[in-house]
Enzyme design. Sequence first.
Site, PDB file in Angstrom:
ATOM      1  N   LEU A 118       0.810  -1.189   0.082  1.00 38.02           N
ATOM      2  CA  LEU A 118      -0.156   0.118  -0.087  1.00 38.02           C
ATOM      3  C   LEU A 118       0.934   1.292   0.254  1.00 38.02           C
ATOM      4  O   LEU A 118       0.290   2.339  -0.571  1.00 38.02           O
ATOM      5  CB  LEU A 118      -1.123   0.048   1.409  1.00 38.02           C
ATOM      6  CG  LEU A 118      -2.091  -1.124   1.137  1.00 38.02           C
ATOM      7  CD1 LEU A 118      -2.914  -0.995   2.259  1.00 38.02           C
ATOM      8  CD2 LEU A 118      -2.892  -1.269  -0.088  1.00 38.02           C
ATOM      9  N   HIS A 119       1.919   1.223   0.586  1.00 34.56           N
ATOM     10  CA  HIS A 119       2.742   2.368   0.664  1.00 34.56           C
ATOM     11  C   HIS A 119       3.333   2.921  -0.646  1.00 34.56           C
ATOM     12  O   HIS A 119       3.923   4.194  -0.678  1.00 34.56           O
ATOM     13  CB  HIS A 119       4.177   2.284   1.834  1.00 34.56           C
ATOM     14  CG  HIS A 119       5.030   0.946   1.344  1.00 34.56           C
ATOM     15  ND1 HIS A 119       5.185  -0.069   2.047  1.00 34.56           N
ATOM     16  CD2 HIS A 119       5.580   0.916   0.105  1.00 34.56           C
ATOM     17  CE1 HIS A 119       5.959  -0.815   1.301  1.00 34.56           C
ATOM     18  NE2 HIS A 119       6.302  -0.107   0.299  1.00 34.56           N
ATOM     19  N   HIS A 120       3.106   2.092  -1.735  1.00 35.31           N
ATOM     20  CA  HIS A 120       3.448   2.874  -2.979  1.00 35.31           C
ATOM     21  C   HIS A 120       2.511   3.704  -3.436  1.00 35.31           C
ATOM     22  O   HIS A 120       3.035   4.333  -4.623  1.00 35.31           O
ATOM     23  CB  HIS A 120       3.660   1.782  -4.048  1.00 35.31           C
ATOM     24  CG  HIS A 120       4.806   0.770  -3.537  1.00 35.31           C
ATOM     25  ND1 HIS A 120       4.704  -0.431  -2.894  1.00 35.31           N
ATOM     26  CD2 HIS A 120       6.117   0.698  -3.936  1.00 35.31           C
ATOM     27  CE1 HIS A 120       5.784  -1.038  -2.717  1.00 35.31           C
ATOM     28  NE2 HIS A 120       6.644  -0.459  -3.272  1.00 35.31           N
TER      29      HIS A 120
END
Length: 338
Positions: free
Chosen positions: A245-247
């Site tokens: 998700l951090h992308h």
Amino acid sequence: MATSASPQPPTPERFFNAINAYEQTEAMKAAIELEIFTAIAEGNTCAATIAKRCQGAERGVEILCDYLTIHGFLTKEGAEYGLAPDSAFFLNKGSRAYLGGAIEFLLNPRIREGHARLTEAVRQGGSALGEGALEPDNPDWVRFARAMMPLMFMPAQVMAGELAKGGAVNKVLDIAASHGLYGISVAKQNAAAHIYASDWKNVLEVARENAQAMGVADRYHLLPGSAFDVDFGGDYDLALVTNFLHHFDLPTCTAFMRKVYASLRPGGRAAIVEFVPNADRVTPPTAAAFSLVMLASTPAGNAYTFQEIESLSREAGFVRAELAPPPIGLGRLIIAYR
């Protein structure tokens, strides 16, 4: 009568240490490439014998080892060097937890260029490199899967153990599977579980090799393609969303988690592993600082707080999300319930 200590005068030391921090990066890279830590673990403890083992000049080895001692990676008594505990565990090639190979990904030219162009990234609010890291079949992700795999063994096992507390699972979706260790660890703890691994085709070759080596190939299935486009199927007991998700920005994450929600059976769970800073976004340091990595390397990624992940999970349809107590390596596990 007690007097308060005099305040320390301003010093430029922090500035110079920050500006010269690249020296520590290059020193670590050289030490790993020369196998300095391994040489010391083998019993070579003075500059002369380390130099002979590492095929370096004694003068060069002594200066490098002194520098590593200054920064806490080595110890020194007289002319004898030793390994600090972290170095002995993670930087000796003879250790089962050896991490030196991670430099193949962490110091690859594209990542370094992203940070070299950080001024541009700050001005535009996202990586100066554009979409490169997220392009289909980017070979950097094969490098990531192979180089970072040793770092993920222990977190994957911790995560699988924590998830086992919620009961056995039979059908598991592993999103952005990479090296495959998260899904493989779940398979090892659930004898009936079949793992469906999603990632780019070239990356899934690494996961397939690991599934074969770890004895779960007959229960390991590949879903090649973009996680946003590939048909996951449905009726999963568990979906693994690890370091993914951090992308992306929050709206993209929310939309994606709706897809994950739809793939789960009623009562199913999504296991989200992420760097999770506190609400102040400056603690704990490693998790909070990961935001800068995303600024340098992605168009809109970030490190998200638990409150942000909980909120987007609820918006995606999950009834609740819980932060599991144990650290998952450098990250945390958040379990969202359908």
